[in-house]
Design an enzyme around this catalytic site. Structure first.
Site, PDB file in Angstrom:
ATOM      1  N   PRO A   1       0.644  -1.322   0.020  1.00  0.00           N
ATOM      2  CA  PRO A   1      -0.005   0.045   0.438  1.00  0.00           C
ATOM      3  C   PRO A   1       0.689   1.083   0.272  1.00  0.00           C
ATOM      4  O   PRO A   1       1.720   1.533   0.503  1.00  0.00           O
ATOM      5  CB  PRO A   1      -1.222   0.031   1.309  1.00  0.00           C
ATOM      6  CG  PRO A   1      -0.681  -1.309   2.161  1.00  0.00           C
ATOM      7  CD  PRO A   1       0.352  -2.091   1.461  1.00  0.00           C
ATOM      8  N   ASN A   2       0.537   2.383  -1.148  1.00  0.00           N
ATOM      9  CA  ASN A   2       1.116   3.853  -1.069  1.00  0.00           C
ATOM     10  C   ASN A   2       2.314   3.589  -1.542  1.00  0.00           C
ATOM     11  O   ASN A   2       2.996   4.852  -1.575  1.00  0.00           O
ATOM     12  CB  ASN A   2       1.706   4.361   0.621  1.00  0.00           C
ATOM     13  CG  ASN A   2      -0.284   4.633   1.450  1.00  0.00           C
ATOM     14  OD1 ASN A   2      -1.274   4.944   0.856  1.00  0.00           O
ATOM     15  ND2 ASN A   2      -0.886   3.726   2.757  1.00  0.00           N
TER      16      ASN A   2
ATOM     17  N   ARG B   1       4.586  11.226  -1.905  1.00  0.00           N
ATOM     18  CA  ARG B   1       4.793  10.778  -0.424  1.00  0.00           C
ATOM     19  C   ARG B   1       5.790  10.702  -0.076  1.00  0.00           C
ATOM     20  O   ARG B   1       6.392  10.268  -0.017  1.00  0.00           O
ATOM     21  CB  ARG B   1       3.734   8.656  -0.523  1.00  0.00           C
ATOM     22  CG  ARG B   1       4.250   8.976   0.807  1.00  0.00           C
ATOM     23  CD  ARG B   1       3.914   7.129   0.204  1.00  0.00           C
ATOM     24  NE  ARG B   1       3.758   6.607   1.824  1.00  0.00           N
ATOM     25  CZ  ARG B   1       4.224   4.859   2.375  1.00  0.00           C
ATOM     26  NH1 ARG B   1       4.871   4.231   0.833  1.00  0.00           N
ATOM     27  NH2 ARG B   1       3.773   4.861   3.644  1.00  0.00           N
TER      28      ARG B   1
ATOM     29  N   ARG C   1      13.364   4.340  12.273  1.00  0.00           N
ATOM     30  CA  ARG C   1      12.757   5.298  12.542  1.00  0.00           C
ATOM     31  C   ARG C   1      11.195   4.384  13.792  1.00  0.00           C
ATOM     32  O   ARG C   1      12.185   4.358  14.314  1.00  0.00           O
ATOM     33  CB  ARG C   1      11.408   4.797  11.183  1.00  0.00           C
ATOM     34  CG  ARG C   1      12.101   5.105   9.972  1.00  0.00           C
ATOM     35  CD  ARG C   1      11.489   4.926   8.714  1.00  0.00           C
ATOM     36  NE  ARG C   1      10.360   5.588   8.740  1.00  0.00           N
ATOM     37  CZ  ARG C   1       9.139   5.710   8.127  1.00  0.00           C
ATOM     38  NH1 ARG C   1       9.151   4.465   6.709  1.00  0.00           N
ATOM     39  NH2 ARG C   1       7.778   6.921   7.729  1.00  0.00           N
TER      40      ARG C   1
ATOM     41  N   ARG D   1       7.217   0.795  13.912  1.00  0.00           N
ATOM     42  CA  ARG D   1       8.210   0.028  12.788  1.00  0.00           C
ATOM     43  C   ARG D   1       8.497  -0.804  12.811  1.00  0.00           C
ATOM     44  O   ARG D   1       9.904  -1.586  11.796  1.00  0.00           O
ATOM     45  CB  ARG D   1       8.530   0.813  11.673  1.00  0.00           C
ATOM     46  CG  ARG D   1       7.016   1.783  10.882  1.00  0.00           C
ATOM     47  CD  ARG D   1       7.940   2.956   9.926  1.00  0.00           C
ATOM     48  NE  ARG D   1       6.865   4.062  10.032  1.00  0.00           N
ATOM     49  CZ  ARG D   1       5.837   4.198   9.566  1.00  0.00           C
ATOM     50  NH1 ARG D   1       5.456   3.394   8.721  1.00  0.00           N
ATOM     51  NH2 ARG D   1       4.930   5.761   9.184  1.00  0.00           N
TER      52      ARG D   1
ATOM     53  N   ASN E   1       7.827  -5.861  -0.631  1.00  0.00           N
ATOM     54  CA  ASN E   1       8.011  -4.385  -0.002  1.00  0.00           C
ATOM     55  C   ASN E   1       6.357  -4.505   0.646  1.00  0.00           C
ATOM     56  O   ASN E   1       5.328  -3.471  -0.254  1.00  0.00           O
ATOM     57  CB  ASN E   1       8.250  -3.119  -1.005  1.00  0.00           C
ATOM     58  CG  ASN E   1       8.097  -2.149   0.393  1.00  0.00           C
ATOM     59  OD1 ASN E   1       7.673  -1.859   1.420  1.00  0.00           O
ATOM     60  ND2 ASN E   1       8.781  -1.151  -0.707  1.00  0.00           N
TER      61      ASN E   1
ATOM     62  N   ALA F   1       3.113  -1.120   4.512  1.00  0.00           N
ATOM     63  CA  ALA F   1       2.872  -0.885   6.286  1.00  0.00           C
ATOM     64  C   ALA F   1       1.800  -2.304   6.554  1.00  0.00           C
ATOM     65  O   ALA F   1       2.110  -2.801   7.489  1.00  0.00           O
ATOM     66  CB  ALA F   1       1.736  -0.018   5.945  1.00  0.00           C
TER      67      ALA F   1
ATOM     68  N   TYR G   1      10.707   8.810   1.516  1.00  0.00           N
ATOM     69  CA  TYR G   1      10.968   7.689   0.199  1.00  0.00           C
ATOM     70  C   TYR G   1      11.264   8.661  -0.932  1.00  0.00           C
ATOM     71  O   TYR G   1      11.865   7.659  -1.705  1.00  0.00           O
ATOM     72  CB  TYR G   1       9.310   7.772   0.083  1.00  0.00           C
ATOM     73  CG  TYR G   1       8.807   6.941   1.275  1.00  0.00           C
ATOM     74  CD1 TYR G   1       8.862   5.914   1.826  1.00  0.00           C
ATOM     75  CD2 TYR G   1       8.275   7.385   2.429  1.00  0.00           C
ATOM     76  CE1 TYR G   1       8.795   5.279   3.108  1.00  0.00           C
ATOM     77  CE2 TYR G   1       7.205   6.953   3.149  1.00  0.00           C
ATOM     78  CZ  TYR G   1       7.613   5.587   3.628  1.00  0.00           C
ATOM     79  OH  TYR G   1       7.257   5.348   5.271  1.00  0.00           O
TER      80      TYR G   1
ATOM     81  N   HIS H   1      13.170  -2.582   1.920  1.00  0.00           N
ATOM     82  CA  HIS H   1      11.822  -0.953   2.444  1.00  0.00           C
ATOM     83  C   HIS H   1      12.872   0.255   2.291  1.00  0.00           C
ATOM     84  O   HIS H   1      13.834   0.394   1.752  1.00  0.00           O
ATOM     85  CB  HIS H   1      12.063  -0.923   4.094  1.00  0.00           C
ATOM     86  CG  HIS H   1      11.394  -2.458   4.600  1.00  0.00           C
ATOM     87  ND1 HIS H   1       9.914  -2.366   4.265  1.00  0.00           N
ATOM     88  CD2 HIS H   1      11.984  -3.546   4.960  1.00  0.00           C
ATOM     89  CE1 HIS H   1      10.003  -3.185   5.255  1.00  0.00           C
ATOM     90  NE2 HIS H   1      10.379  -4.234   5.137  1.00  0.00           N
TER      91      HIS H   1
ATOM     92  N   GLU I   1      13.163  -9.426   1.172  1.00  0.00           N
ATOM     93  CA  GLU I   1      12.479  -8.160   2.016  1.00  0.00           C
ATOM     94  C   GLU I   1      12.911  -6.795   1.517  1.00  0.00           C
ATOM     95  O   GLU I   1      15.031  -6.509   1.822  1.00  0.00           O
ATOM     96  CB  GLU I   1      12.608  -8.029   3.395  1.00  0.00           C
ATOM     97  CG  GLU I   1      11.440  -7.147   3.975  1.00  0.00           C
ATOM     98  CD  GLU I   1      11.624  -7.673   5.722  1.00  0.00           C
ATOM     99  OE1 GLU I   1      13.009  -8.114   6.294  1.00  0.00           O
ATOM    100  OE2 GLU I   1      11.271  -6.323   6.981  1.00  0.00           O
TER     101      GLU I   1
HETATM  102  C1  DQA Z   1       8.176   0.816   4.129  1.00  0.00           C
HETATM  103  C2  DQA Z   1       8.031   1.103   5.120  1.00  0.00           C
HETATM  104  C3  DQA Z   1       6.935   1.163   5.984  1.00  0.00           C
HETATM  105  O1  DQA Z   1       7.120   1.357   7.481  1.00  0.00           O
HETATM  106  C4  DQA Z   1       5.969   1.696   5.397  1.00  0.00           C
HETATM  107  O2  DQA Z   1       4.740   2.163   6.210  1.00  0.00           O
HETATM  108  C5  DQA Z   1       5.957   2.338   4.083  1.00  0.00           C
HETATM  109  C6  DQA Z   1       6.800   1.657   3.569  1.00  0.00           C
HETATM  110  C7  DQA Z   1       9.129   0.968   2.838  1.00  0.00           C
HETATM  111  O3  DQA Z   1       9.451   1.062   2.483  1.00  0.00           O
HETATM  112  O4  DQA Z   1      10.000   1.996   3.541  1.00  0.00           O
HETATM  113  O5  DQA Z   1       4.624   2.502   3.457  1.00  0.00           O
HETATM  114  O6  DQA Z   1       7.837  -0.301   3.275  1.00  0.00           O
END
Ligand code: DQA
Length: 145
Positions: A9-10, A17, A107, A111, A74, A77, A22, A100, A98
């Site tokens: 998501p996002n 964002r 952070r 998280r 990735n 959240a 990011y 990020h 994985e």
């Molecule tokens: C994320 C880190 C997560 O905590 C966050 O919710 C994201 C992006 C990252 O790519 O840094 O949406 O996975």
């Protein structure tokens, strides 16, 4: 070698964002980076993004039927909440890395939990969108063994 890149998501809102967290590159630029790195290292890649947990579970299950060799994920959240995504990765037993974009370790406390880390062969975090290329190299090396 077939690799599937899954973004949660996002991630589709990259660029817009929180660019200070990011980066300024948008999702299309991330897709292009992944496609061009795949060409460079000679792997087949498919990319998928969803804002919905169940859709991500479906795509992981589908990767088993598609004989995908490796997954880069990735979960965004859902990293910090989703046992369903962890269970799907455990079920299909496809090696995964994985990723990020931000440095999650540095952070917020909420998280600091990652459910998928339990099955991931490696975690790449805090390298911006280049982290996906690093993850592809790690996965290729692992699968070539
Ligand atoms: C994320 C880190 C997560 O905590 C966050 O919710 C994201 C992006 C990252 O790519 O840094 O949406 O996975």
């Amino acid at each position: 070698m077939k690799i599937l890149v899954i973004n949660g998501p996002n991630i589709n809102l990259l660029g817009l964002r929180e660019p200070q967290v990011y980066g300024k590159e948008n999702y299309e630029e991330l897709r292009k980076l992944v496609d061009s790195h795949a060409l460079e290292i000679g792997v087949e890649v498919k990319q998928y993004q969803s804002n919905h947990e169940g859709d991500i579970v479906d795509v992981i299950q589908g990767a088993y039927l598609d004989a995908v060799d490796g997954i880069i994920i990735n979960p965004a959240a859902y990293t910090h909440t989703s046992i369903a995504i962890l269970d799907a990765l455990k079920a299909v037993k496809i090696p995964c890395v994985e990723v990020h974009i931000s440095d999650v370790e540095k952070r917020e406390a909420y998280r600091q939990i990652s459910y998928v880390r339990e099955v991931a062969i490696a975690t790449v975090s805090g390298k911006g969108i280049k982290g996906y290329a690093i993850a592809m190299d790690i996965l290729k090396e692992h699968l070539s063994k």
